[in-house]
Design a protein around this motif. Structure first.
Motif, PDB file in Angstrom:
ATOM      1  N   ASN A  58       0.822  -1.190   0.000  1.00 53.56           N
ATOM      2  CA  ASN A  58       0.000   0.000   0.000  1.00 53.56           C
ATOM      3  C   ASN A  58       0.867   1.256   0.000  1.00 53.56           C
ATOM      4  N   SER A  60       0.294   3.862   1.556  1.00 58.56           N
ATOM      5  CA  SER A  60       0.368   4.364   2.934  1.00 58.56           C
ATOM      6  C   SER A  60       1.544   3.772   3.702  1.00 58.56           C
ATOM      7  N   SER A  61       1.953   2.557   3.339  1.00 56.25           N
ATOM      8  CA  SER A  61       3.063   1.932   4.052  1.00 56.25           C
ATOM      9  C   SER A  61       4.376   2.663   3.771  1.00 56.25           C
ATOM     10  N   TYR A  63       4.595   5.913   3.316  1.00 54.81           N
ATOM     11  CA  TYR A  63       4.555   7.142   4.109  1.00 54.81           C
ATOM     12  C   TYR A  63       4.938   6.898   5.565  1.00 54.81           C
ATOM     13  N   ARG A  64       4.979   5.665   5.987  1.00 55.89           N
ATOM     14  CA  ARG A  64       5.449   5.374   7.347  1.00 55.89           C
ATOM     15  C   ARG A  64       6.965   5.484   7.431  1.00 55.89           C
TER      16      ARG A  64
END
Length: 227
Positions: A58, A60-61, A63-64
């Motif tokens: 993803n 979003s992963s 952005y971690r």
């Protein structure tokens, strides 16, 4: 020596990332594949969405690990400069001849990069191409002064300072050692770029390398200054 190098960790300023990508397999895949994609399509066309598709994760992963793609480019640039710095230290520390030491340093900083098997998840050859073509985008921004205050460029600046010290060991009276050191490092990238894209405005080619040019420039300058 090979065993020693294999245990070394290239250190990047920790404010650049949210989570150190070197601490997980996902993080290493993010770095490995971002290099591949940026080299293929350029930094402007690179997105975390495209990277996520490439690594099967993803968006979003990602952005971690990194706040944005600018921070990722800062990471890649800092990693490259830290990698060059460790080569510089390893390959010159035992040489007490100041002239030979500076010659070796200039060679390391201006030569065409070859693959380093000590870091399996990073293709240094592709990263080098990104540095030549894209690294200026990491600091030619409105936020450069703030980024500098945050310490994002400390590895690059430390590398320039190391080279300055070697120059002064040859000629302590030379007044422009920092300027010459930064010119060698940035100028080498520019000459490699010209050779690849604008060969009609550089003398560097397959027969005359940027290394030859900068060795001539530096020692001619320092010797002339000694006259």
């Amino acid at each position: 020596m090979k065993d020693l190098l294999s245990t070394l960790k290239i250190s990047v300023p920790d404010k650049i990332y949210i989570k150190d990508p070197e601490t997980s397999q996902l993080g290493k895949r993010i770095i490995e594949n971002s290099i591949i994609i940026i080299n293929e399509i350029g930094f402007e066309n690179f997105t975390f969405k495209k990277l996520g598709i490439q690594i099967g994760s993803n968006e979003s992963s990602i952005y971690r690990y990194f706040e944005n793609k600018h921070k990722l480019l800062l990471y890649l640039s800092s990693w490259y400069w830290a990698w060059l710095e460790y080569q510089l230290v390893i390959e010159t520390f035992s040489n007490s001849n100041n002239v030979e030491k500076l010659e070796k340093a200039i060679t390391i900083l201006t030569r065409t990069v070859e693959k380093d098997t000590n870091f399996s998840h990073i293709n240094e050859v592709l990263l080098y191409k990104i540095i030549v073509n894209e690294s200026s985008k990491s600091f030619l921004t409105k936020e450069v002064d703030n980024d500098n205050k945050e310490g994002y460029f400390q590895v690059y600046k430390r590398l320039v300072t190391r080279l300055q010290e070697m120059i002064l060991n040859i000629n302590p009276e030379y007044k422009f050692a920092l300027s010459l050191a930064s010119t060698i490092i940035e100028g080498s990238l520019h000459q490699h770029f010209l050779n690849s894209h604008f060969p009609s405005i550089t003398n560097c080619d397959n027969h005359k390398s940027p290394t030859e040019f900068f060795l001539h420039l530096v020692f001619h300058t320092l010797n002339k200054n000694n006259d």
